[in-house]
Scaffold this active site. Structure first.
Site, PDB file in Angstrom:
ATOM      1  N   ASP A  22      -3.835 -31.951  -9.562  1.00 40.69           N
ATOM      2  CA  ASP A  22      -4.325 -33.020 -10.431  1.00 40.69           C
ATOM      3  C   ASP A  22      -4.097 -32.636 -11.887  1.00 40.69           C
ATOM      4  O   ASP A  22      -4.101 -31.458 -12.238  1.00 40.69           O
ATOM      5  CB  ASP A  22      -5.819 -33.266 -10.161  1.00 40.69           C
ATOM      6  N   HIS A  39       4.586 -35.206 -13.603  1.00 41.78           N
ATOM      7  CA  HIS A  39       4.885 -34.980 -12.181  1.00 41.78           C
ATOM      8  C   HIS A  39       6.083 -34.033 -12.048  1.00 41.78           C
ATOM      9  O   HIS A  39       6.075 -33.115 -11.233  1.00 41.78           O
ATOM     10  CB  HIS A  39       5.177 -36.299 -11.466  1.00 41.78           C
ATOM     11  N   LEU A 135       5.021 -18.600   6.243  1.00 42.23           N
ATOM     12  CA  LEU A 135       4.005 -19.451   5.615  1.00 42.23           C
ATOM     13  C   LEU A 135       4.236 -20.875   6.093  1.00 42.23           C
ATOM     14  O   LEU A 135       5.377 -21.336   6.135  1.00 42.23           O
ATOM     15  CB  LEU A 135       4.161 -19.397   4.088  1.00 42.23           C
TER      16      LEU A 135
HETATM   17  C1  IPE Z   1      -1.730 -35.580  -9.837  1.00 42.06           C
HETATM   18  O1  IPE Z   1      -1.779 -35.806 -11.211  1.00 42.06           O
HETATM   19  C2  IPE Z   1      -0.421 -36.014  -9.230  1.00 42.06           C
HETATM   20  C3  IPE Z   1      -0.513 -36.899  -8.063  1.00 42.06           C
HETATM   21  C4  IPE Z   1      -1.602 -37.295  -7.498  1.00 42.06           C
HETATM   22  C5  IPE Z   1       0.745 -37.350  -7.515  1.00 42.06           C
HETATM   23  P1  IPE Z   1      -2.307 -37.170 -11.787  1.00 42.06           P
HETATM   24  O2  IPE Z   1      -1.147 -38.132 -11.872  1.00 42.06           O
HETATM   25  O3  IPE Z   1      -3.462 -37.684 -11.015  1.00 42.06           O
HETATM   26  O4  IPE Z   1      -2.735 -36.766 -13.251  1.00 42.06           O
HETATM   27  P2  IPE Z   1      -3.968 -37.325 -14.135  1.00 42.06           P
HETATM   28  O5  IPE Z   1      -5.195 -37.255 -13.303  1.00 42.06           O
HETATM   29  O6  IPE Z   1      -3.626 -38.734 -14.493  1.00 42.06           O
HETATM   30  O7  IPE Z   1      -4.007 -36.428 -15.329  1.00 42.06           O
HETATM   31 MG    MG Z   2      -5.515 -37.533 -11.264  1.00 48.26          MG
END
Ligand code: IPE
Ligand code: MG
Length: 248
Positions: A22, A39, A135
């Site tokens: 996250d 991402h 793993l």
């Molecule tokens: C996590 O980061 C990535 C996925 C769930 C694919 P987020 O996209 O939720 O990032 P924030 O929470 O908006 O910072």
């Molecule tokens: Mg998030």
């Protein structure tokens, strides 16, 4: 390559570490970039963690890469995540295979919104790495804990309706045997990055006795050293599984 962190006790490793990745969007936003750049920057973090897991000798690593709720995001972000996951598998499959990593996907893969090309790449990665034993890396993709349990209930109901299963015999093991990956041990440690402190529909059944470690580090900044710190925090806990504190 960095040395194994001295703070981790190799005798008391968690067998299964699960991670809610996250903070990608916030990482990008802080730099004036589009969320998707966050991402993309999550990929090197993920592979550093894979190397860290291998160095430590973890058996199972599960990562929440796309939830059944992530479809609610903007269409362009959803499309990016779908494409990115295919692309990542294509580029990293041989590397994972060479490292001895077995890749397995869990989630609702009958969902017609998942492009067939994504499903194809998932199957190819699973087949290529099926015999690896160092793993097991579980990708929770289009995964939701509630739908997983609902699917198990549906299969139990079908077995009961056909006469193959007596409803009076339904117990915890009946459900556990019908989850996406029955051979997967329950996670010992669940890490969530970015400071959020929720389970967000991840491994609801399996996390009954899991230790949670929350770190403020945003996922693109996470790495094997932070993984080791989280494991050290886990090792400082006293796991009782509902039992009493010794000596009291
Ligand atoms: C996590 O980061 C990535 C996925 C769930 C694919 P987020 O996209 O939720 O990032 P924030 O929470 O908006 O910072
Ligand atoms: Mg998030």
């Amino acid at each position: 390559m960095p040395e194994r962190s001295p703070t981790v006790d190799p005798e008391r490793l968690p067998r299964h570490v699960a991670i809610i990745l996250d903070g990608n969007g916030r990482w990008a936003n802080a730099r004036g970039l589009h969320r998707t750049a966050g991402h993309a920057q999550g990929e090197p973090a993920l592979f550093d963690v894979v190397h860290g897991a291998l160095e430590l000798g973890l058996e199972w690593l599960t990562v929440f890469t796309f939830s059944t709720e992530n479809w609610n995001r903007d269409a362009d972000e959803v499309a990016f995540l779908m494409e990115f996951n295919v692309d990542l598998l294509e580029r990293r499959r041989d590397e994972l295979d060479d490292l001895g990593v077995r890749v397995i996907f869990i989630g609702d893969h009958d969902d017609p919104r998942i492009p067939p090309a994504v499903l194809d790449r998932m199957r190819i990665a699973e087949e290529q790495t099926a015999d690896n034993i160092r793993l097991t890396m579980v990708y929770a993709f289009n995964y939701g804990g509630r739908i997983e349990i609902a699917h198990a209930a549906r299969r139990i109901a079908a077995a009961a309706a056909s006469g193959a299963l007596d409803p009076a015999d339904v117990d915890e093991s009946s459900v556990a045997a019908r989850l996406y990956l029955p051979e997967m041990p329950d996670p010992d440690l669940l890490i969530r990055t970015s400071g959020e402190q929720r389970i967000s529909n991840f491994l609801l059944w399996q996390a009954a006795y899991t230790e949670f470690v929350f770190t403020p580090v945003l996922w693109p900044d996470f790495d094997r050293a932070e993984l080791a710190r989280c494991i050290a925090e886990y090792q400082a806990r006293d796991r009782r599984f509902g039992g009493a504190i010794d000596g009291i």
